[in-house]
Scaffold this motif. Structure first.
Motif: not given
Lengths: 381, 381, 381, 381
Positions: C82-94
């Protein structure tokens, strides 16, 4: 013949209304070379006839069509009566030197049609048959595209005229009586399809490959007597036909094809292009130009309402300010009047000889139904 | 038979791809009671076959279909070869006790079809024919409406399958060779229409009223030799047919009806309702419920994508997240697998006996073309 | 990176299914330069996750996404949460050096989106956002026509994304909670429209002229508790926007526009041509070439299914053998894989920087709603 | 007032033709309680006026409208002049005790409109404004469905009036001059949309949320001088609006939206039902009854041509024998005449007070464009 042309019309029902309107409207809208003068309307019911005449502006009425068709004050006789009553007044009017406009089909019986063709050939007057759909701007545009070679060799003609008013609840009328109508959906609807197909393809039909008819509703209520009377015409009739140039056509007429109400539709598929028309969207023509290619091609949805580009539109309204059913009749009167003074009609008119060719196809299809075999058009003459 | 069902497929062209995909996708999406194991794919060209097998996950390849169809490790044989090569492998597989899935039409010749029907009747294995279009959710919905009596007595069936790929530029292939294909547009496309019509109407076809075929393109380039070879199949074939309950049907198949590309369409008009389907809008069903009345009635445009309401949709995506061509095959594999464990398919499957009835209609139409007369189905058995 | 690319996916709901299918299908159909290896799927519900992984072929599962996104065996992280959980995993993965594929919209909040854009700018990995509709062949064809200058100067953009699933009976979910979703129809549906409009027009949006939102359903049933909970997002949001080159656009997203179910539609009217697309007929593009003229011009109905002419079709089926919703995802994975080895995608992909531009428009529209005035895009950065 | 009602008409251009036809046709077709007598037509160009009068049957002509509107022999004044010339003759006619029929929009300027409303309130004569589209049978059917509660609470109104005649080649005319027209597409086309929306929704518009306009063509050829003159009106104007009951509406008018020619379209989405109308298919209404459910529901394509079921049709032709643009004017004259003798019109007529409410919305939208903010209707009075 003066600047005016004096008209006698026989019939005051549905077609009587449509024709009256066309005679009224052609003057204000189409700038015709002759102005129709609504001289006399003839009908069986004198009481309603008086009201009808007042409503549409007919100067005189009569319940005796025989006097009307020979009246020396009349130039043109419009036969808007049921099919069984096309021959007698048409022939009488031609013999009296009148021009004759007759409703379609040419006649209810093939014998009547033949007699009418012969009378026309022998007469001085001109003849015209009300195949009004040729004069939808979209149909006339399709005709022009075909004549310009834009369709190339025609492979397929697919024509269906589907209505839904013929259910069991619909009461008895002359249209369900073979003696009066000649046939049912066939003569009423296939007549239009055959005329359109012959007009658009530009080739004769040479063979009926097979045909079948159906009568699902066997009896109907007679409003006058309150009793049910047997019906004697087809509710639907389908056939396939071959054209001289190799195209194959399918034709289907039905009065029991709900929810279609007046779906007079025809499609041609050719080597270079295709066209599709459906009267229920009568202002539109669908055209496919094969040279558009696979990436950019497909049906083009053409709104045939642009004056100067689409036939007849200059008489009416701006782009996509739609015209309707009645305008096809007015457009036809406009062409008839032009033709009578020696001008070219916008697209060809149908005379008795031309309508007889359509009647031959109707007749061949009936024989194919009866004899359960293919019928060559040469067998029918 | 274990939880898995081991499949051998014959053919690696268009249908080989479609079937492979269906065997792959049925597991993740349709929760089937048996899981297809892609055991062996057979094809003539060994080089391309290896690449094909790797791509779709077939474990083994062979250029000898005869070994594959009798392989004891194989439970089900899928015949995806050209029409002339349906009979031999199907019969061999049935005799080896396998279940057989065969491409449509059942066979290229009526004789082959009869032999296949007889082999199926004598065999222990089950048979299925890939009339995939029954499993468009829209078609399956139409079938349900018809079975619920929502259409009432059927008057009209109007079926056309129109394509445009058969122009003069299209090179020679087995599809244009009567020896290999049996017929052209007729067996390829009318086969689908006849199956759909029989399926939806739920009555046998009893008579061909008339038929005609056309071959406009007489020769085609042979890519192998660089020379033109004569074609020997129909480019188009049209016929009208009567159903046992009195309905009349028109059928038309063409490969030269530009701009139609895959317009597999059928319409039924009944006393109580009508349905219309066109594969080019395959997620839609048009339905008219006559009880909506004139004021509020007409075609309802139904998006058949609602899980729980429209068959098969629960396997796929939310409302109006459209499915495509390939899903009809996957839906069919799902039903085949259910059927093999004794469950009911969502809508009836077609076996060899059922497909033979369709082949009889194909054959009767061919006779009607040749003999230029109506043909009763009783004459063809 | 080997011939394979190892994928970890976060999420196992609707998008998890769509993405899994795309990773599975790209190999057999699209001949990609890298083959996705379905390495790990992460989800909160371990029990269903195991079943999900087995179904789609994921090798490993985890209920801790944090380990998955930094797993050294993973090359690409797919964020399908869901939208609220895009940032954290994306940034961590990057930060862990992975490539990131993220669902749209980029984020639920503008602040999150800004952080993600910045993280992408600083990272070595590539980023992609699942604006899948760019890869409908019809949309990609429209893009090509626009880039070739066939539309000329654009006057109008008319974009509506209409659904009907948001009625009062629909239970509570994260999609109706502003904390979790950021917004309602706006972020879910207008995000697609803005991306499509920017993509097709090829110009930035510079101003929101006005905007309004509606929330007609104030509370919904919570399936877990059996009680009604307040909703906090828009059911519909409309705005008008100006493009840098002078075009004007109208945008409308709604979940309460029955009977539209997934009507993601956009039309551009230009000086030389127009295009129209509606996802509910996703295989079609309507194109008007003004040079066809009034007599022969109008919408051309283009079936975008011709291999070699329409993008992506060579991977799939013959003419008018339609593709569906899921193929847009597979087409996208195909382009992502090509892009990762330095090849050009068929049409441009959307990265975090590009998706941030769309998020700016979303944000500007929200401000225009709140402040009841026009908002320049310059105000939002 | 006798059995006849004597009409003076000002103007002999497009609207002059449409109105003349309606006055002529109402008698034969609509059986009105009063018969229009075409007493006087006024126009600036005396030469063409004579020809016009002869064509349509006007008994007298004058180049001085001031005498016509006070002529004691005249009962009803029809104002068919450009927008800047609505106020003066309307007020003069009302002061002379006449009934007044005025073209839409009520006036070119808000000040003029206010004065006309006030004059109407103080006068004995009745007033009517030619919002003819209310009297398409399909629109009138939609109105009836809405009033019967079949749509339930309205969520969305989506109204666009798109034309394509305003390209750079189109020469200068009063329609492009702000002094004479007041505005461009806005007053010409949005006026119709606002009237239709207010009519169908049955609620006032209370707020303009935002608006923007465009003028892409800055100058046009003056046919008289051969030089280019600056244009001063909008080519397109878009706005969103809120209704008193919570519905949200989007409105868009354009003269540069090829290939749309006269696409006056409106859609309402409600809790219980939806309706959709497009003048380019004016005989059709699309209606969705939510109670049809997901399995069987969707847009119903209703051919609004059934006498007794669809308003006004009893005057015209059988099922699906389509009517056109001009019939909306005749239907309106029929209702005006009924109203003048105290009968109920089939659907409500628009008087000056009602048209002033539409003018307030037009004015509020202009202010929203100028001030780049939301505007409450209360601010405009």
């Amino acid at each position: 013949m003066s600047q005016k042309i004096r008209v006698a019309m026989l019939g005051q029902q549905f077609m009587g209304r449509a024709h009256s309107n066309a005679f009224r409207q052609v003057g204000p809208f189409c700038s015709p070379p002759l102005l129709p003068e609504l001289h006399t309307v003839a009908g069986r019911d004198g009481a309603s006839l008086t009201e009808f005449a007042a409503r549409f502006g007919w100067a005189n009425t009569t319940t005796d069509w025989r006097t009307a068709v020979v009246d020396p004050e009349v130039d043109l006789v419009d036969v808007a009566t049921p099919n069984f009553l096309h021959r007698e007044p048409s022939v009488a009017a031609l013999e009296a030197g009148k021009h004759v406009l007759c409703e379609k089909p040419l006649a209810g019986s093939f014998e009547d049609a033949r007699a009418m063709r012969d009378a026309a050939a022998a007469a001085a007057g001109r003849t015209f048959v009300w195949f009004n759909y040729r004069r939808c701007p979209a149909v006339a545009t399709a005709w022009k595209l075909a004549r310009e070679g834009r369709l190339g060799r025609i492979y397929h003609v697919r024509a269906t005229y589907l209505q839904n008013w013929g259910g069991p609840q619909t009461p008895m009328s002359w249209r369900f009586d073979r003696e009066l109508a000649g046939s049912g959906a066939h003569g009423d609807l296939n007549a239009h399809l055959i005329d359109l197909a012959r007009f658009l393809v530009g080739e004769p039909i040479t063979e009926i490959h097979g045909a079948t008819s159906r009568r699902w509703v066997e009896s109907r209520l007679d409003g006058a007597t309150g009793e049910r009377r047997p019906t004697s015409v087809d509710d639907a009739l389908l056939f396939t036909a071959g054209f001289a140039g190799g195209a194959v056509g399918s034709f289907e007429a039905s009065r029991l094809a709900n929810p279609h109400q007046n779906a007079n539709s025809i499609e041609l598929n050719g080597e270079l292009g295709s066209v599709r028309f459906d009267f229920e969207d009568m202002n539109l023509l669908h055209f496919c130009d094969a040279s558009d290619g696979a990436r950019e091609g497909g049906w083009r949805r053409i709104m045939c309402t642009h004056a100067g580009e689409h036939p007849y539109v200059e008489h009416w309204w701006p782009d996509a300010h739609l015209i309707g059913y009645e305008h096809t009749f007015t457009n036809m009167v406009s062409d008839v009047l032009r033709s009578l003074v020696g001008e070219e009609p916008v697209v060809p008119l149908c005379d008795f000889a031309d309508a007889f060719e359509t009647q031959r196809v109707l007749e061949a299809a009936l024989r194919a139904v009866d004899e359960r075999r293919a019928v060559m058009l040469d067998e029918v003459s």
